[in-house]
Design an enzyme around this catalytic site. Structure first.
Site, PDB file in Angstrom:
ATOM      1  N   GLU A  86      23.443  29.272  50.371  1.00  0.00           N
ATOM      2  CA  GLU A  86      23.707  30.487  51.292  1.00  0.00           C
ATOM      3  C   GLU A  86      23.494  31.720  51.924  1.00  0.00           C
ATOM      4  O   GLU A  86      23.304  32.225  51.076  1.00  0.00           O
ATOM      5  CB  GLU A  86      25.337  30.483  50.498  1.00  0.00           C
ATOM      6  CG  GLU A  86      26.218  29.046  49.985  1.00  0.00           C
ATOM      7  CD  GLU A  86      27.418  28.823  49.418  1.00  0.00           C
ATOM      8  OE1 GLU A  86      27.654  28.008  48.782  1.00  0.00           O
ATOM      9  OE2 GLU A  86      27.738  30.850  49.572  1.00  0.00           O
ATOM     10  N   CYS A 112      24.437  38.863  54.531  1.00  0.00           N
ATOM     11  CA  CYS A 112      24.469  38.245  53.234  1.00  0.00           C
ATOM     12  C   CYS A 112      23.734  37.455  52.506  1.00  0.00           C
ATOM     13  O   CYS A 112      23.676  35.550  53.038  1.00  0.00           O
ATOM     14  CB  CYS A 112      25.814  37.930  52.896  1.00  0.00           C
ATOM     15  SG  CYS A 112      26.259  37.691  51.226  1.00  0.00           S
ATOM     16  N   CYS A 119      22.204  31.099  39.085  1.00  0.00           N
ATOM     17  CA  CYS A 119      21.779  32.697  38.513  1.00  0.00           C
ATOM     18  C   CYS A 119      21.454  32.712  37.344  1.00  0.00           C
ATOM     19  O   CYS A 119      22.643  31.944  36.419  1.00  0.00           O
ATOM     20  CB  CYS A 119      23.451  33.488  39.324  1.00  0.00           C
ATOM     21  SG  CYS A 119      22.997  35.106  38.301  1.00  0.00           S
ATOM     22  N   CYS A 123      28.516  34.915  34.895  1.00  0.00           N
ATOM     23  CA  CYS A 123      29.630  36.076  34.849  1.00  0.00           C
ATOM     24  C   CYS A 123      30.381  34.767  34.876  1.00  0.00           C
ATOM     25  O   CYS A 123      30.640  34.190  36.087  1.00  0.00           O
ATOM     26  CB  CYS A 123      29.268  36.979  36.741  1.00  0.00           C
ATOM     27  SG  CYS A 123      28.360  37.847  36.392  1.00  0.00           S
ATOM     28  N   CYS A 126      32.132  33.890  39.021  1.00  0.00           N
ATOM     29  CA  CYS A 126      31.617  33.260  39.822  1.00  0.00           C
ATOM     30  C   CYS A 126      31.628  32.149  39.887  1.00  0.00           C
ATOM     31  O   CYS A 126      31.175  31.212  38.655  1.00  0.00           O
ATOM     32  CB  CYS A 126      30.386  34.779  39.937  1.00  0.00           C
ATOM     33  SG  CYS A 126      28.866  33.714  41.105  1.00  0.00           S
ATOM     34  N   GLU A 170      20.821  37.197  41.322  1.00  0.00           N
ATOM     35  CA  GLU A 170      20.795  38.065  41.373  1.00  0.00           C
ATOM     36  C   GLU A 170      19.428  38.636  41.276  1.00  0.00           C
ATOM     37  O   GLU A 170      18.091  38.580  41.293  1.00  0.00           O
ATOM     38  CB  GLU A 170      20.292  38.730  39.205  1.00  0.00           C
ATOM     39  CG  GLU A 170      20.307  39.619  38.773  1.00  0.00           C
ATOM     40  CD  GLU A 170      21.230  41.177  38.986  1.00  0.00           C
ATOM     41  OE1 GLU A 170      22.175  40.891  39.443  1.00  0.00           O
ATOM     42  OE2 GLU A 170      19.953  41.833  39.806  1.00  0.00           O
ATOM     43  N   SER A 201      22.239  44.788  46.013  1.00  0.00           N
ATOM     44  CA  SER A 201      23.619  44.102  45.161  1.00  0.00           C
ATOM     45  C   SER A 201      23.343  43.793  43.437  1.00  0.00           C
ATOM     46  O   SER A 201      22.873  42.382  43.653  1.00  0.00           O
ATOM     47  CB  SER A 201      24.671  43.482  45.226  1.00  0.00           C
ATOM     48  OG  SER A 201      26.017  43.664  44.930  1.00  0.00           O
ATOM     49  N   HIS A 226      32.777  45.917  38.382  1.00  0.00           N
ATOM     50  CA  HIS A 226      33.970  45.068  38.311  1.00  0.00           C
ATOM     51  C   HIS A 226      34.053  45.940  36.928  1.00  0.00           C
ATOM     52  O   HIS A 226      35.883  44.957  36.949  1.00  0.00           O
ATOM     53  CB  HIS A 226      33.725  44.123  37.582  1.00  0.00           C
ATOM     54  CG  HIS A 226      32.554  43.770  38.716  1.00  0.00           C
ATOM     55  ND1 HIS A 226      32.328  44.186  40.353  1.00  0.00           N
ATOM     56  CD2 HIS A 226      31.534  42.349  38.856  1.00  0.00           C
ATOM     57  CE1 HIS A 226      32.001  42.989  41.001  1.00  0.00           C
ATOM     58  NE2 HIS A 226      31.421  42.427  40.213  1.00  0.00           N
ATOM     59  N   ASN A 300      38.451  35.617  44.708  1.00  0.00           N
ATOM     60  CA  ASN A 300      38.876  34.508  45.403  1.00  0.00           C
ATOM     61  C   ASN A 300      39.237  33.902  44.416  1.00  0.00           C
ATOM     62  O   ASN A 300      37.965  33.377  44.322  1.00  0.00           O
ATOM     63  CB  ASN A 300      38.004  34.701  46.295  1.00  0.00           C
ATOM     64  CG  ASN A 300      37.830  34.109  47.235  1.00  0.00           C
ATOM     65  OD1 ASN A 300      39.019  33.764  47.269  1.00  0.00           O
ATOM     66  ND2 ASN A 300      37.185  33.516  48.288  1.00  0.00           N
ATOM     67  N   CYS A 343      30.583  34.084  47.314  1.00  0.00           N
ATOM     68  CA  CYS A 343      29.616  32.663  47.373  1.00  0.00           C
ATOM     69  C   CYS A 343      29.669  31.749  46.312  1.00  0.00           C
ATOM     70  O   CYS A 343      30.391  32.036  45.348  1.00  0.00           O
ATOM     71  CB  CYS A 343      28.168  34.094  46.478  1.00  0.00           C
ATOM     72  SG  CYS A 343      28.742  34.593  44.975  1.00  0.00           S
TER      73      CYS A 343
HETATM   74  N1  SAH Z   1      24.103  38.878  42.189  1.00  0.00           N
HETATM   75  C1  SAH Z   1      24.483  40.175  42.417  1.00  0.00           C
HETATM   76  C2  SAH Z   1      24.573  39.376  44.182  1.00  0.00           C
HETATM   77  C3  SAH Z   1      25.744  38.917  44.657  1.00  0.00           C
HETATM   78  S1  SAH Z   1      26.486  38.327  43.738  1.00  0.00           S
HETATM   79  C4  SAH Z   1      25.819  40.906  41.871  1.00  0.00           C
HETATM   80  O1  SAH Z   1      26.489  39.918  41.244  1.00  0.00           O
HETATM   81  O2  SAH Z   1      25.733  42.131  42.410  1.00  0.00           O
HETATM   82  C5  SAH Z   1      27.670  39.359  45.382  1.00  0.00           C
HETATM   83  C6  SAH Z   1      29.416  39.788  44.777  1.00  0.00           C
HETATM   84  O3  SAH Z   1      30.271  38.462  44.840  1.00  0.00           O
HETATM   85  C7  SAH Z   1      29.105  40.173  43.771  1.00  0.00           C
HETATM   86  O4  SAH Z   1      29.855  41.865  43.506  1.00  0.00           O
HETATM   87  C8  SAH Z   1      30.670  39.465  42.567  1.00  0.00           C
HETATM   88  O5  SAH Z   1      30.962  39.748  41.971  1.00  0.00           O
HETATM   89  C9  SAH Z   1      31.193  38.747  44.316  1.00  0.00           C
HETATM   90  N2  SAH Z   1      32.360  37.208  43.637  1.00  0.00           N
HETATM   91  C10 SAH Z   1      31.329  36.599  42.521  1.00  0.00           C
HETATM   92  N3  SAH Z   1      32.368  35.280  42.619  1.00  0.00           N
HETATM   93  C11 SAH Z   1      33.372  35.903  43.211  1.00  0.00           C
HETATM   94  C12 SAH Z   1      34.825  35.757  43.784  1.00  0.00           C
HETATM   95  N4  SAH Z   1      35.388  34.412  43.045  1.00  0.00           N
HETATM   96  N5  SAH Z   1      35.187  36.045  44.015  1.00  0.00           N
HETATM   97  C13 SAH Z   1      35.150  37.533  44.718  1.00  0.00           C
HETATM   98  N6  SAH Z   1      34.290  37.988  45.081  1.00  0.00           N
HETATM   99  C14 SAH Z   1      33.195  37.199  43.761  1.00  0.00           C
HETATM  100 FE1  SF4 Z   2      25.135  36.626  39.357  1.00  0.00          FE
HETATM  101 FE2  SF4 Z   2      26.312  37.712  41.079  1.00  0.00          FE
HETATM  102 FE3  SF4 Z   2      27.856  35.440  40.322  1.00  0.00          FE
HETATM  103 FE4  SF4 Z   2      26.981  37.321  38.170  1.00  0.00          FE
HETATM  104  S1  SF4 Z   2      28.236  37.936  40.226  1.00  0.00           S
HETATM  105  S2  SF4 Z   2      26.920  35.302  38.284  1.00  0.00           S
HETATM  106  S3  SF4 Z   2      25.071  38.304  38.306  1.00  0.00           S
HETATM  107  S4  SF4 Z   2      25.354  35.926  41.551  1.00  0.00           S
END
Ligand code: SAH
Ligand code: SF4
Length: 355
Positions: A86, A112, A119, A123, A126, A170, A201, A226, A300, A343
């Protein structure tokens, strides 16, 4: 065949003689968004044929495009091996008054972009993490996201545009390709997006933050923090067990940042997990001595997650606490919430056939 977007200007100059041809090609690719070598009119035919036989200038296919009410556009691209990523074009509309007192609208573009398919970090909040890790994006695939968005939206070559590496993956886990992409993006004969307009990021791989700092590229840094204690942070970001909060803070303190700029700390706010003012107070302590700004993000939700979106009231209280202590803090507008902004969510919808 290789993507032509994989190469720096220097590399193309070495491969293609005479070397001024490389500049001409860069001009077609990055200022005119031309993807057919035959359309590069000032090149001799034998060079056009050589390029056609050895390079590709289009490897990403737009599978889906969703426009949000606020004008943000989310793209789902298919890579040559069938995987999808994306990319999101965020439009910030600003009204300003000119010298004659007339209100003018101006647009600011931020894109973005993704750096990996899936990844490894995993997390728990995510969606990208749910599908595991598939592969790193190539340099060309990272670059082409910007070229395709500029072309598709007819964004003029000289229009200022910012890049945030906040899509899927990442960035620091695809380190070498990331560094090369930053350099190609900033090439003056190409897209000319200076490093200070590019923000990485990261979920906080401290050793890689140190390494990136040592390169002194002039890049902006955003840390996905976070949580303010290691217990919760390890629940949210398992990698925190290896790279804990204090190691990240240490790495940030060593990172070269332009005196006028700040390191951004992203703080994903989850209801009843980290949305209390106690956490805000700890955050103040943690960021003490760092030229920092905080960006609060609403969690989200998506089907199957046990985490919840915080209330607006808690979000505002958290923000006001930080502001009252003199820390700059913004709340990320849920840009494109109606198009499943976080994302991984567009991709997921596609896979489930919901969309
Ligand atoms: N991997 C890197 C960059 C991509 S993620 C990182 O983690 O920083 C980009 C952003 O999307 C991160 O700050 C992450 O916390 C956020 N993100 C991921 N899942 C999310 C969700 N369900 N709701 C809101 N933000 C989210
Ligand atoms: Fe990877 Fe960033 Fe999603 Fe964590 S928040 S799983 S580092 S993309």
């Amino acid at each position: 065949m290789h993507s032509i977007y994989n190469y720096t200007l220097e590399e193309l100059k070495e491969q293609l003689k005479p070397s001024f041809r490389a500049k001409q090609i860069y001009n077609w690719l990055y200022k005119k968004y031309v993807t057919q070598f035959d359309d590069m009119k000032n090149l001799p035919n034998d060079l056009k044929n050589h390029l056609k036989e050895n390079f590709k200038a289009s490897t990403l296919k737009i599978l889906k495009k969703e426009t949000s009410k606020d004008g943000s556009i989310k793209y789902l691209f298919q890579l040559e091996d069938g995987h999808t990523i994306e990319t999101v074009l965020l439009l910030m509309k600003k009204k300003k008054t000119n010298e004659e007192g007339v209100v003018e609208k101006s647009e600011k573009y931020t894109v973005c972009i993704s750096t990996q398919v899936g990844c490894k970090v995993g997390c728990s909040f995510c969606l990208t993490a749910k599908g595991g890790f598939i592969r790193n994006l190539t340099v060309g695939e990272i670059i082409e996201q910007i070229v395709q968005l500029k072309k598709d939206n007819e964004i003029a070559e000289n229009k200022a545009l910012n890049i945030v590496y906040m899509g899927m993956g990442e960035p620091l886990d695809n380190y070498d390709n990331l560094i090369k992409a930053i350099k190609i993006f900033s090439e003056l004969d190409g897209l000319a997006i200076a490093p200070r307009r590019q923000t990485i990021s990261t979920s906080g791989i401290s050793t890689k933050i140190e390494k990136l700092g040592a390169e002194d590229l002039g890049i902006q840094l955003a840390i996905s923090l976070h949580a303010v204690d290691d217990g919760l942070r390890s629940e949210l970001i398992p990698m925190n067990k290896a790279y804990n909060i204090s190691s990240i803070i240490e790495a940030v303190k060593n990172f070269p940042i332009d005196a006028r700029k700040k390191v951004m700390f992203e703080y994903l706010v989850i209801k009843d997990k980290n949305d209390d003012t106690d956490s805000a107070a700890k955050l103040i302590k943690l960021l003490n001595g760092i030229n920092a700004k905080v960006n609060l993000i609403y969690f989200n939700p998506y089907p199957g997650t046990s985490y919840q979106r915080p209330t607006r009231e808690n979000m505002i209280n958290f923000q006001e606490y930080l502001l009252s202590k003199g820390l700059i803090c913004t709340i990320r507008e849920s840009k494109g919430l109606d198009i499943s902004a976080a994302c991984g969510q567009l991709k997921e919808k596609d896979a489930n056939g919901i969309a």
